[in-house]
Design an enzyme around this catalytic site. Structure first.
Site, PDB file in Angstrom:
ATOM      1  N   ASP A 168       0.879  -1.175   0.000  1.00  0.00           N
ATOM      2  CA  ASP A 168       0.000   0.000   0.000  1.00  0.00           C
ATOM      3  C   ASP A 168       0.916   1.225   0.000  1.00  0.00           C
ATOM      4  OD1 ASP A 168      -2.179   1.815   0.348  1.00  0.00           O
ATOM      5  OD2 ASP A 168      -3.346   0.196   1.206  1.00  0.00           O
TER       6      ASP A 168
ATOM      7  N   HIS B 291       1.863   1.843  -3.239  1.00  0.00           N
ATOM      8  CA  HIS B 291       0.935   2.726  -3.942  1.00  0.00           C
ATOM      9  C   HIS B 291       1.513   4.135  -4.030  1.00  0.00           C
ATOM     10  CE1 HIS B 291      -2.823   0.021  -2.991  1.00  0.00           C
ATOM     11  NE2 HIS B 291      -1.918  -0.578  -3.719  1.00  0.00           N
TER      12      HIS B 291
END
Ligand SMILES: *[C@@H]1O[C@H](CO)[C@@H](O)[C@H](O)[C@H]1NC(C)=O
Ligand SMILES: *[C@@H]1O[C@H](CO)[C@@H](O)[C@H](O)[C@H]1NC(C)=O
Ligand SMILES: *[C@@H]1O[C@H](CO)[C@@H](O)[C@H](O)[C@H]1NC(C)=O
Ligand SMILES: *[C@@H]1O[C@H](CO)[C@@H](O)[C@H](O)[C@H]1NC(C)=O
Ligand SMILES: *[C@@H]1O[C@H](CO)[C@@H](O)[C@H](O)[C@H]1NC(C)=O
Ligand SMILES: *[C@@H]1O[C@H](CO)[C@@H](O)[C@H](O)[C@H]1NC(C)=O
Ligand SMILES: *[C@@H]1O[C@H](CO)[C@@H](O)[C@H](O)[C@H]1NC(C)=O
Ligand SMILES: *[C@@H]1O[C@H](CO)[C@@H](O)[C@H](O)[C@H]1NC(C)=O
Ligand SMILES: *[C@@H]1O[C@H](CO)[C@@H](O)[C@H](O)[C@H]1NC(C)=O
Ligand SMILES: *[C@@H]1O[C@H](CO)[C@@H](O)[C@H](O)[C@H]1NC(C)=O
Ligand SMILES: *[C@@H]1O[C@H](CO)[C@@H](O)[C@H](O)[C@H]1NC(C)=O
Ligand SMILES: *[C@@H]1O[C@H](CO)[C@@H](O)[C@H](O)[C@H]1NC(C)=O
Length: 457
Positions: free
Chosen positions: A261, A284
């Site tokens: 993430d 991310h």
């Protein structure tokens, strides 16, 4: 010490190389190197090449040592020993978790009353797999229902030592796959820390984010090595490297992150943040937001400097995500929009990307795929004074030939978003092809804008 270590290695053979002990195996394999490197002294914190927004207060030397006892059996809770040593050494001491020793933490430790103390973690620490206990007792931080195994705060605290914190995440990844409402603890909760450093540590298998930094000022993270993937088919979700929240003058630097993430994420009211010299893999990206999710809340992210980042195998490089002015839905359990605030004075400088879906992604329509709808209700979170420069490398095939995305909900709520020295190439060889919308395209230097009515996620 070495004797103890070989006993532990023997124990490990008996236990077998189950997911539970992967991190411990790694810890053992690193011991010889750690032993020679570690001097039992506080690492030097140096800010290079960029300086923090404000100078950090000095941290005086500690004047007494407290060694933490351990059952060293990899199953009995050592929390009482830990608390006892910390209490003894608070206000001026140096707490030592010796090399080769193992500790088990099965109690939520409220360490918010620390003052002038060093925690020298040379050891391996594992949090227990008692998911019922942690769900009932981990510290609730309100924001996004986040909870933490422990909370560390106070004044003038340094944590270091070359050791490892293992969140025992596998059991949580599997549990979350069955029920998304379980509360997965964050490995390291820095809550209400005013002045401190967290450095030279390995963080493994966090159930959720690795770091949550809230209500804190003048805190630096340095030389942190983060990693942990699921061994089952249930992926490790929401394993952000760092989330900052209601915090100011935070530095995150010289660290390696292997996760799934955000590498670093600036949540509401993150100001004066410097992030530099980071190696992020599988993430991310480095993200502002998401912001504006909740009506009636005012979210501010300003004065952020992100410098010298290597970004590999990620969904994004530099990212700003803001919800639109009307309700939107990203997924069943992620909805929002309508909140207000501002994103201001954000600089991303020098980023090398490899196999990243979007090199740059700025959206003010987060969660709203229908841009007509997004434009009808412009975001109440304004974006201004964003400079992104010297981003280079190759994207993935995901959006080929598009390599970036800059879409506001209205030009009236977005200003001075400047891109310079961008050289991002899709695998098919097309360079700097971006999707743009409601931005001043003259400031997107060298970018070939195409417009679309497709949103993003
Ligand atoms: C944690 O300790 C602080 C004192 O340092 C106290 O004010 C706070 O209420 C405690 N929090 C919890 C959840 O026990
Ligand atoms: C939890 O940890 C204990 C102690 O290490 C172990 O005996 C038990 O098998 C573990 N339970 C699960 C479900 O992994
Ligand atoms: C931060 O401080 C505020 C105000 O004292 C408090 O309400 C909140 O619970 C604290 N913690 C977090 C994570 O926001
Ligand atoms: C927090 O948990 C409550 C109760 O389970 C739930 O209704 C709410 O949607 C959750 N909020 C977030 C941001 O996940
Ligand atoms: C950080 O951890 C990763 C994953 O275990 C490892 O490959 C890498 O060598 C480590 N880097 C450093 C500097 O310790
Ligand atoms: C993971 O999924 C694959 C493909 O669906 C399956 O063949 C495999 O048995 C699964 N592995 C585990 C550990 O469940
Ligand atoms: C963020 O700061 C703004 C402006 O001071 C304030 O209105 C808002 O309540 C703060 N939000 C949080 C979550 O602290
Ligand atoms: C904006 O951020 C830069 C660092 O990127 C900083 O030097 C400058 O002082 C900030 N501007 C304001 C007005 O705070
Ligand atoms: C987007 O929303 C508008 C306004 O509600 C609607 O007319 C249009 O059909 C929608 N477009 C798509 C692609 O769903
Ligand atoms: C959001 O902005 C719109 C204008 O785009 C305004 O009408 C509305 O009152 C704002 N809502 C909030 C909650 O500030
Ligand atoms: C645009 O933003 C940058 C900071 O990112 C700032 O240095 C510059 O002065 C701003 N330009 C204008 C015209 O406001
Ligand atoms: C810009 O994009 C258009 C549409 O995809 C394309 O036809 C054109 O060749 C591109 N121009 C450059 C300079 O890449």
């Amino acid at each position: 010490m070495l004797f103890k270590t070989s006993i532990a290695a023997l124990l490990l053979n008996v236990l077998g190389a189950s997911a539970t002990w992967l991190a411990y195996e790694e810890y053992l394999s690193r011991l010889p190197k750690t032993l020679s490197k570690h001097q039992g002294t506080r690492p030097k914190i140096s800010f290079e090449p960029k300086q923090p927004f404000s100078a950090f207060p000095k941290s005086p030397a500690r004047t007494r040592d407290c060694y933490v006892q351990s059952h060293n059996d990899m199953k009995t809770d050592d929390s009482a020993y830990i608390l006892s040593a910390i209490n003894k050494c608070n206000n001026g001491g140096h707490v030592i978790f010796p090399q080769g020793t193992t500790y088990v933490i099965g109690t939520a430790l409220n360490l918010t009353g620390l003052k002038h103390i060093d925690l020298d973690i040379q050891a391996y620490i594992q949090f227990t797999n008692d998911t019922d206990y942690w769900q009932a007792n981990a510290f609730f931080q309100t924001f996004q229902n986040a909870t933490t195994f422990f909370q560390l705060g106070g004044e003038d605290v340094n944590v270091y030592g070359g050791g490892m914190l293992d969140g025992n995440g596998q059991i949580w990844y599997d549990l979350y796959a069955a029920n998304i409402y379980i509360l997965r603890p964050i490995l390291f909760g820095t809550i209400g820390l005013n002045s401190g450093s967290i450095s030279d540590l390995y963080f493994r298998y966090s159930p959720q984010y690795y770091n949550f930094v809230a209500n804190s000022t003048d805190v630096v993270f340095q030389d942190i090595n983060i990693s942990g993937y699921s061994q089952s088919n249930n992926t490790a979700k929401n394993t952000d490297g760092w989330d900052t929240y209601r915090s100011s003058n935070v530095v995150i630097q010289n660290s390696i992150i292997n996760n799934g993430d955000d590498c670093v994420s600036f949540k509401p009211n993150s100001t004066e943040i410097l992030v530099q010299n980071m190696h992020c893999n599988g993430s991310h990206g480095i993200s502002v937001g998401s912001l504006g999710q909740y009506v009636g809340e005012v979210d501010i992210v300003e004065n952020v400097y992100v410098y010298n980042i290597s970004m590999f195998n990620a969904s994004d490089g530099a990212r700003i995500k803001v919800w639109p002015g009307s309700p939107a839905e990203l997924s069943g359990d992620l909805q929002g929009g309508g909140g207000s605030g501002r994103v201001q004075n954000i600089t991303y400088e020098d980023m090398a990307i490899t196999n990243v879906d979007y090199a740059i992604e700025v959206t003010q329509c987060y969660g709203q795929k229908n841009l007509t709808l997004c434009n009808a209700y412009p975001s109440n979170v304004t974006i201004s004074d964003v400079t992104i420069s010297n981003v280079h490398g190759t994207t993935s095939t995901k959006y080929e030939p598009i390599t970036g995305y800059v879409v506001c909900s209205s030009e009236s709520v977005c200003s001075n978003i400047t891109l310079t020295d961008i050289a991002v190439v899709a695998p098919d060889g097309v360079e700097n092809e971006f999707t743009c919308g409601d931005v001043d395209e003259t400031l997107l230097q060298g970018i070939n804008c195409t417009t679309t009515n497709l949103g993003t996620n």
